[in-house]
Design a protein around this motif. Sequence first.
Motif, PDB file in Angstrom:
ATOM      1  N   GLU A  20       0.832  -1.202   0.000  1.00  0.00           N
ATOM      2  CA  GLU A  20       0.000   0.000   0.000  1.00  0.00           C
ATOM      3  C   GLU A  20       0.862   1.246   0.000  1.00  0.00           C
ATOM      4  O   GLU A  20       1.798   1.371   0.804  1.00  0.00           O
ATOM      5  CB  GLU A  20      -0.914   0.003   1.225  1.00  0.00           C
ATOM      6  CG  GLU A  20      -1.990  -1.081   1.126  1.00  0.00           C
ATOM      7  CD  GLU A  20      -2.896  -1.089   2.337  1.00  0.00           C
ATOM      8  OE1 GLU A  20      -2.371  -0.959   3.457  1.00  0.00           O
ATOM      9  OE2 GLU A  20      -4.119  -1.230   2.155  1.00  0.00           O
ATOM     10  N   SER A  30      -3.145   0.365  -3.811  1.00  0.00           N
ATOM     11  CA  SER A  30      -2.819  -0.856  -3.088  1.00  0.00           C
ATOM     12  C   SER A  30      -2.749  -2.024  -4.061  1.00  0.00           C
ATOM     13  O   SER A  30      -3.593  -2.160  -4.944  1.00  0.00           O
ATOM     14  CB  SER A  30      -3.829  -1.104  -1.965  1.00  0.00           C
ATOM     15  OG  SER A  30      -4.878  -1.906  -2.427  1.00  0.00           O
ATOM     16  N   ASP A  66      -2.458  -6.099  -4.236  1.00  0.00           N
ATOM     17  CA  ASP A  66      -2.525  -7.367  -3.513  1.00  0.00           C
ATOM     18  C   ASP A  66      -1.732  -8.392  -4.314  1.00  0.00           C
ATOM     19  O   ASP A  66      -2.177  -8.845  -5.369  1.00  0.00           O
ATOM     20  CB  ASP A  66      -3.992  -7.792  -3.377  1.00  0.00           C
ATOM     21  CG  ASP A  66      -4.132  -9.008  -2.482  1.00  0.00           C
ATOM     22  OD1 ASP A  66      -3.166  -9.812  -2.430  1.00  0.00           O
ATOM     23  OD2 ASP A  66      -5.195  -9.153  -1.840  1.00  0.00           O
ATOM     24  N   ASN A  72       2.667   3.179   2.787  1.00  0.00           N
ATOM     25  CA  ASN A  72       1.895   3.337   4.027  1.00  0.00           C
ATOM     26  C   ASN A  72       2.463   2.391   5.079  1.00  0.00           C
ATOM     27  O   ASN A  72       2.660   1.216   4.815  1.00  0.00           O
ATOM     28  CB  ASN A  72       0.427   2.978   3.789  1.00  0.00           C
ATOM     29  CG  ASN A  72      -0.210   3.907   2.780  1.00  0.00           C
ATOM     30  OD1 ASN A  72       0.454   4.801   2.243  1.00  0.00           O
ATOM     31  ND2 ASN A  72      -1.472   3.691   2.508  1.00  0.00           N
TER      32      ASN A  72
END
Lengths: 228, 451
Positions: A128, A133, A135, A225
């Motif tokens: 992120e 973001s 995955d 993040n």
Amino acid sequence: MRLLVIEDDATLRESLGRQLAESGFGIEKASDGKEGLYFALEYPVDLAIVDLGLPEMSGLDVIREVRKQGKTYPILILTARDRWQDKVDGLSAGADDYVVKPFHFEEVLARVNALLRRSGGWASSVLEAGPVSLDTSRQELKVNGDAVELTGFEYRIIEHLMMRAGEVISKTELTDRLYDQDFERDSNVIEVFIGRLRKKIDPDNSLKPIETLRGRGYRFALQRNRAD
Amino acid sequence: MSSLSARLLLSVSLLLLVFFGATIVVLDVAFREAGERSQEDILDGQLMALLAAAEPDDGGELVMPPDLPEPRLGTIGSGLYAELGAQGSAPVWRSRSSLGLHVPFPAAPQPGNHVFSRIQLADGTPLMALSLSVEWELPSGEFRPYTFNVAESLDSFNAQVAAFRRQLFGWFAAVALIMLLAISLVMRGLLRPLRQIEEEIGEIEEGRRQALSEGLPTELDSVARNMNLLISSERGRSDRYRTTLDNLAHSLKTPLAAIRAVLSEQPGNDVSRKIETQIERMNDIVRYQLRKPALLVSDSFGVTSVAIEEQLRRLVDGLSKVYKDKNPAIELDVDPRAEFRGDTGDFLELSGNLVDNACKWCRSRVLVAVTPLQGGGMCMTVGDDGPGIPEKAAELLLQRGMRLDESTPGHGIGLAVVKDIARSHGGDIQFGRSPLGGAEIRITIPGQFNK
């Protein structure tokens, strides 16, 4: 991401290679220790999967030599001798994790993803940075919670850039790692893909997630993040 | 009798006893006989002197002059007694020395004979007596039978013999003692290499030594060399055995991995699920059967002392990489006096399974403690701050292939293998509660253990 698979059993090597390639990795394959060491030292590699019981040169020796030459990419060992002594020897020699034969492919894939993510400094499988973001286990990119449709090639580029967010990655490196050998290497193609990615992630050109550093390469510019 | 030197000392002592005993008897007899001979000569001399002194008196009877050349005959109780007896009557003459004593001279022998005999005074004093019967021609031309008796006390002779014996015993005892001492010193020197071999074998058994040292005396050198050959071939044998097992495991599991890899490329169906089950079964068999404790394939010759702390450190470093995401704090507390005599592989198998389990189950902390046992050996406890193991589940866990939670990766064979290794070393495994709050598994391995 380019993986090196060193495994002497042809069926296993080919099958593992195919499945990893299907999962979006560039693959180099070697069938014995010496060839494996050569690839490991000379080719651009992001992670090596090394069988411990190799002909010509043992997997342990390959790992030791790779580490001695200053290569720091993660190494996953495949071992049939699942005595702890072998695991500990492998880990002490410089490997980062092990999978015991006969493994399920999903297990290998999970370990590979975890090792790559860790080597990029990410603690979780979801990378992120700001509103973006990625995955890595689902191969899914979201911006502000909205899924972004990507082609396989686009995914591989953004994954590579995000894995090493903050680092400058040269065009040659991207070409090296994203093309399989049989593709024609043309760095202009990369520029095209970067352009498409920018449009998909940042249609109104406000985030500027991918920086171009003239003559040096590209950089994923958004701050990571801190999850923990 | 198991000690060589004790055996030798005992047999040498027996031999000395027999030889010296015989020598003492022979010397004693010889001394005594020589003494008696000279005693007899003395008596003979006395008798001759008496014969010479005897004179017939006017009445035609034989008499002794009052002054005899031997003063002892004139001293009362001197120990030398004499008597002149005539046939059929009381003695004609008795020496002054026998005044108040009854000297029981034997009966007169045949004329012309002289006879030695042993007699005793009333108070028990032993005497040696010499009797001589003669036909004395009196001036009248008549022959009359007389008996000359002389006796001497044997007291001083016996005292001499006793003194001689004492000396004899004293000297021989001293000589025997010195000989035994010398022999035991020589034995010590001779047996030192044997004792050295004994100590070194002990050290090999304890794992503190690899082979017997060289430079022994020629007779023992070949023994030591053969012993070293035996040890190294024994070691080689167990190494080869283990390598064979490892290679077998490798060559069985790689095809299994290949089958599984190919299978996973196929769309999942009933057939592939069935094959998958069989792969899992084969894998379990290979894993369990080919991971025998090293103790079962080697014997005490191959055993060395494991550097516990160093090996645990390597294990923890390795596991820290594997559990990098979870990043548990693994604390090591190893008492350097603790010992594990055995194969390093076995030790890593024990600790690897336990610490790996603890890392899997813990929330954030793992504690590994190794303490020495009384009389050698070690006690290793591995605890964590995880959910712990329910009591009922503990025994179940030790059975092969049992796994409490299928969701945590692991093959469930680990604890069964740990139990097998611990038991094959004469040790045991126990479950408990860790001070950290979770499960604690305690392994005790005694120091001295023979299969």
